[in-house]
Design an enzyme around this catalytic site. Sequence first.
Site, PDB file in Angstrom:
ATOM      1  N   GLU A  18     -15.991  40.075 -37.690  1.00 30.78           N
ATOM      2  CA  GLU A  18     -16.161  40.735 -38.992  1.00 30.78           C
ATOM      3  C   GLU A  18     -14.809  41.171 -39.554  1.00 30.78           C
ATOM      4  OE1 GLU A  18     -18.923  40.107 -40.721  1.00 30.78           O
ATOM      5  OE2 GLU A  18     -20.184  41.224 -39.333  1.00 30.78           O
ATOM      6  N   HIS A  19     -14.620  40.955 -40.841  1.00 28.61           N
ATOM      7  CA  HIS A  19     -13.368  41.277 -41.538  1.00 28.61           C
ATOM      8  C   HIS A  19     -12.202  40.481 -40.952  1.00 28.61           C
ATOM      9  CE1 HIS A  19     -14.806  44.340 -44.307  1.00 28.61           C
ATOM     10  NE2 HIS A  19     -15.657  44.677 -43.350  1.00 28.61           N
ATOM     11  N   THR A  20     -12.522  39.316 -40.454  1.00 25.12           N
ATOM     12  CA  THR A  20     -11.475  38.428 -39.939  1.00 25.12           C
ATOM     13  C   THR A  20     -11.200  37.283 -40.909  1.00 25.12           C
ATOM     14  OG1 THR A  20     -13.256  37.325 -38.765  1.00 25.12           O
ATOM     15  CG2 THR A  20     -11.892  38.851 -37.481  1.00 25.12           C
ATOM     16  N   ASP A  21     -12.163  36.983 -41.799  1.00 28.29           N
ATOM     17  CA  ASP A  21     -11.999  35.757 -42.610  1.00 28.29           C
ATOM     18  C   ASP A  21     -10.781  35.828 -43.521  1.00 28.29           C
ATOM     19  OD1 ASP A  21     -13.315  37.591 -44.316  1.00 28.29           O
ATOM     20  OD2 ASP A  21     -14.697  36.095 -45.160  1.00 28.29           O
ATOM     21  N   SER A  56     -36.927  41.851 -62.342  1.00 31.81           N
ATOM     22  CA  SER A  56     -37.855  42.045 -63.463  1.00 31.81           C
ATOM     23  C   SER A  56     -37.592  41.103 -64.629  1.00 31.81           C
ATOM     24  CB  SER A  56     -37.904  43.506 -63.917  1.00 31.81           C
ATOM     25  OG  SER A  56     -36.665  44.114 -63.797  1.00 31.81           O
ATOM     26  N   GLY A 105     -26.990  43.382 -51.489  1.00 31.60           N
ATOM     27  CA  GLY A 105     -26.118  44.449 -50.987  1.00 31.60           C
ATOM     28  C   GLY A 105     -26.506  44.901 -49.602  1.00 31.60           C
ATOM     29  N   ALA A 106     -27.083  44.000 -48.812  1.00 31.08           N
ATOM     30  CA  ALA A 106     -27.620  44.404 -47.516  1.00 31.08           C
ATOM     31  C   ALA A 106     -26.891  43.731 -46.355  1.00 31.08           C
ATOM     32  CB  ALA A 106     -29.106  44.087 -47.458  1.00 31.08           C
ATOM     33  N   SER A 109     -25.550  38.496 -47.247  1.00 30.52           N
ATOM     34  CA  SER A 109     -24.894  37.486 -48.054  1.00 30.52           C
ATOM     35  C   SER A 109     -25.724  36.946 -49.221  1.00 30.52           C
ATOM     36  CB  SER A 109     -24.465  36.346 -47.130  1.00 30.52           C
ATOM     37  OG  SER A 109     -23.553  35.563 -47.774  1.00 30.52           O
ATOM     38  N   ASP A 156     -19.052  33.865 -45.939  1.00 32.05           N
ATOM     39  CA  ASP A 156     -20.446  33.748 -46.364  1.00 32.05           C
ATOM     40  C   ASP A 156     -20.726  32.367 -46.963  1.00 32.05           C
ATOM     41  OD1 ASP A 156     -20.242  36.372 -45.687  1.00 32.05           O
ATOM     42  OD2 ASP A 156     -20.248  37.121 -47.743  1.00 32.05           O
TER      43      ASP A 156
END
Length: 348
Positions: A18-21, A56, A105-106, A109, A156
């Site tokens: 994580e946070h490596t890309d 909606s 936002g979960a 991706s 992602d």
Amino acid sequence: MPTHAIAFAPGRVNLIGEHTDYNLGLALPFAIAEGVTVHATATATRRIEAVALDISGEIDAFELDAPGRAGGWPAFVRGAAAELERAGVRLPGASLRIRGNLPRGAGLSSSAALEVALTLALIALTDEEGPDRLALAQLCSRIENEWVGARTGLLDQLASLFGAPDCALRIDFRSLEVRAVPLDLGAHALVTLDSGERHAHASSGYNQRRAECARACELLGVESLRDARPADADRLPEPLGLRVRHVVTENDRVDAAVAALDRGDLRELGRLLDASHASLRDCYAVSTPAVERAVARLHGAGALGARIVGGGFGGHVLGLLPPGATAPAGAREVQPGAGARLLERSRD
Ligand code: GLA
């Protein structure tokens, strides 16, 4: 020319890395079954009209020759059309219907799934092949960087475009090599659990973390943190040293996870997930109290390991449950699935 196309792009779970890309490191994501579907119908105009069926029925419309800027989901649609045209794909006008089953936002991706489904559907309305999958991932990342304002990396988009059934993908973001790694979990299960908190990368601390890494590179005189060594972290002022420590150790954990999967050592995989989470919390500072509670619930259910997935600041956590464990209420099993694809394409 084709007049109708349907494209589907999946979200992803990042097993580890994580946070490596954006630091040109390593990651091990897999595409999941949930994603975004775009129905596209060509029109005899130079106008795009899009409707978000699960927000909606919100509508956005713009001219291809002057897309203009917008916020929210329309930024993705305008960016997709504009970046494709900038890449030389001449698009017809189109009516787009967008539907997804990923929470936004979960940490799963939803943004990349939207970019990839939009671009595949739009390209399918032309007689052109469009960019290859790697170039398309880069194009989709530009949509997010330049139209949405989130300085995210390629994780992602590559996961969504290259996903393969039963496999995770070891991605090297420096060479851009993507290698399928069989994800054989036996009777173990990977589950996600929602922390209940939502993020928006453009406004969370994500861009700030990225800027901190860039600053650390400047101070160390390296091109990317892929070239940093563990000892470099001690030479930097905080919090930069902590950020570097996370990135360097996280890259090592990705290859340790690949080796653990090769050996079928799922206990070790669980230990690595825990170590990744601790590093994201303590060194990278992207966890929140709600995320910690979700991780604790997974451990309480007997998880061998649990960690935040995606950018952080909320979103989902991932847990590895041993055979026979009962997942906490609300958790959902995730399995590696196929990458983005055209579901239909026709001419009237
Ligand atoms: C988000 C971004 C990715 C990646 C992850 C953290 O999902 O979109 O590019 O940086 O956060 O690993």
